[in-house]
Write a protein that holds these residues in place. Structure first.
Motif, PDB file in Angstrom:
ATOM      1  N   LEU A  53       0.863  -1.178   0.000  1.00  0.00           N
ATOM      2  CA  LEU A  53       0.000   0.000   0.000  1.00  0.00           C
ATOM      3  C   LEU A  53       0.901   1.230   0.000  1.00  0.00           C
ATOM      4  O   LEU A  53       1.569   1.519   0.997  1.00  0.00           O
ATOM      5  CB  LEU A  53      -0.920   0.011   1.231  1.00  0.00           C
ATOM      6  CG  LEU A  53      -1.778  -1.240   1.452  1.00  0.00           C
ATOM      7  CD1 LEU A  53      -2.619  -1.085   2.721  1.00  0.00           C
ATOM      8  CD2 LEU A  53      -2.649  -1.537   0.247  1.00  0.00           C
ATOM      9  N   ASP A  88      -6.659   0.177   1.955  1.00  0.00           N
ATOM     10  CA  ASP A  88      -6.507   1.331   1.068  1.00  0.00           C
ATOM     11  C   ASP A  88      -7.888   1.732   0.545  1.00  0.00           C
ATOM     12  O   ASP A  88      -8.531   0.971  -0.170  1.00  0.00           O
ATOM     13  CB  ASP A  88      -5.577   0.981  -0.087  1.00  0.00           C
ATOM     14  CG  ASP A  88      -5.180   2.182  -0.928  1.00  0.00           C
ATOM     15  OD1 ASP A  88      -5.847   3.236  -0.839  1.00  0.00           O
ATOM     16  OD2 ASP A  88      -4.199   2.063  -1.688  1.00  0.00           O
ATOM     17  N   HIS A 146      -5.775  -4.748   1.286  1.00  0.00           N
ATOM     18  CA  HIS A 146      -5.364  -4.528   2.673  1.00  0.00           C
ATOM     19  C   HIS A 146      -4.057  -5.258   2.970  1.00  0.00           C
ATOM     20  O   HIS A 146      -3.648  -6.147   2.225  1.00  0.00           O
ATOM     21  CB  HIS A 146      -6.456  -4.985   3.644  1.00  0.00           C
ATOM     22  CG  HIS A 146      -6.664  -6.469   3.680  1.00  0.00           C
ATOM     23  ND1 HIS A 146      -7.483  -7.126   2.797  1.00  0.00           N
ATOM     24  CD2 HIS A 146      -6.154  -7.426   4.492  1.00  0.00           C
ATOM     25  CE1 HIS A 146      -7.489  -8.412   3.063  1.00  0.00           C
ATOM     26  NE2 HIS A 146      -6.677  -8.632   4.088  1.00  0.00           N
ATOM     27  N   CYS A 185       2.198   3.475   3.024  1.00  0.00           N
ATOM     28  CA  CYS A 185       2.011   2.765   4.292  1.00  0.00           C
ATOM     29  C   CYS A 185       3.325   2.057   4.598  1.00  0.00           C
ATOM     30  O   CYS A 185       3.803   1.239   3.802  1.00  0.00           O
ATOM     31  CB  CYS A 185       0.858   1.777   4.170  1.00  0.00           C
ATOM     32  SG  CYS A 185       0.394   1.035   5.743  1.00  0.00           S
ATOM     33  N   MET A 243      -6.617   5.766   4.331  1.00  0.00           N
ATOM     34  CA  MET A 243      -6.594   4.359   4.727  1.00  0.00           C
ATOM     35  C   MET A 243      -7.558   4.150   5.891  1.00  0.00           C
ATOM     36  O   MET A 243      -7.694   5.005   6.761  1.00  0.00           O
ATOM     37  CB  MET A 243      -5.195   3.939   5.195  1.00  0.00           C
ATOM     38  CG  MET A 243      -4.089   4.177   4.206  1.00  0.00           C
ATOM     39  SD  MET A 243      -3.936   2.800   3.087  1.00  0.00           S
ATOM     40  CE  MET A 243      -2.671   3.413   1.986  1.00  0.00           C
TER      41      MET A 243
END
Length: 181
Positions: free
Chosen positions: A8, A87, A98, A11, A117
C-alpha cells in the motif's frame, strides 16, 4: 531505524534498532526527518491517543473523512495485535486491498498509515496498550468506517469470530461497497 515499504503506497513499517544492556533497553520509535525523507513530504503529529483493550477486542476499521483525514503512526506499547490497514483511496492502484501486520511490544515495530486508509486491530494478548500519533485532530462528525467482516475485503483475522469483542458502533459500520459506490 529501518523503514519498510508495503504494497500500500505510503504505508510503512518502521523497525527500530534496539540497544540493550544490564540497565534495560533503548530505541527510537521514529525520527521525523527520516520519515519525511522517505515519504517525500512533511508530517506534523498534533494529537496522541491511547487505547487499552483486552484479548479479543476488535477496533475498526476506522478513518476520518475530508479535511479531518488523518495520517497515523501506530505502536503497541504493551501486548500484541493483528493490525489491518485498507486502502480506500479511489485513485490508488491498491484501492480495496489490505495488509495485515503483527505488532507487539516485543518487536517494537510501528506502522505509518497515510491519509486515505481505514485502520483496525485485534487484541491478541490479555491486555493491549495501543498508541496512535495523528497529524490531524479528531472530528466526531468526520468519523467513518468499514465493517470488520466485510465480505468484499475478505480479511482473515486468524482468530475465532465468536470470541471477538466488538462495539455496537463498529458492528453497524457500512460495507466497503456501500462507501465506494
Amino acid at each position: 531505524m529501518k523503514i519498510i515499504d508495503t504494497k500500500l503506497k505510503g504505508c510503512l513499517i518502521l523497525e527500530p534498532r534496539t540497544f540493550q544492556d544490564l540497565r534495560g533497553m533503548f530505541f527510537e520509535v521514529f525520527r521525523k526527518v527520516d520519515l519525511e525523507n522517505h515519504l517525500g513530504y512533511k508530517i506534523d503529529f498534533v494529537q496522541e491517543n491511547k487505547s487499552i483493550s483486552k484479548k479479543g477486542v476488535l477496533r475498526g476499521l476506522h478513518f476520518q473523512t475530508g479535511q479531518a483525514a488523518q495520517a497515523k503512526l501506530v505502536t503497541v506499547q504493551k501486548g500484541e495485535v493483528t493490525d489491518v490497514i485498507v486502502d480506500i483511496r479511489p485513485n490508488s492502484d491498491t484501492f480495496g486491498q489490505h495488509i495485515k501486520v503483527n505488532l507487539s511490544a516485543k518487536t517494537h515495530k510501528s506502522i505509518f498509515i497515510p491519509k486515505g486508509m481505514a485502520h483496525g486491530f485485534l487484541a491478541l494478548s490479555e491486555e493491549v496498550v495501543f498508541s496512535y500519533l495523528c497529524d490531524n485532530y479528531y472530528e466526531p462528525k468526520m468519523e467513518s468506517g468499514i465493517l470488520y467482516n466485510d465480505t468484499d475485503l475478505a480479511i482473515e483475522w486468524d482468530y475465532p469470530i465468536a470470541d471477538f469483542i466488538v462495539s455496537e458502533k463498529d458492528m453497524l459500520l457500512p460495507s466497503f461497497k456501500a462507501l465506494t459506490t
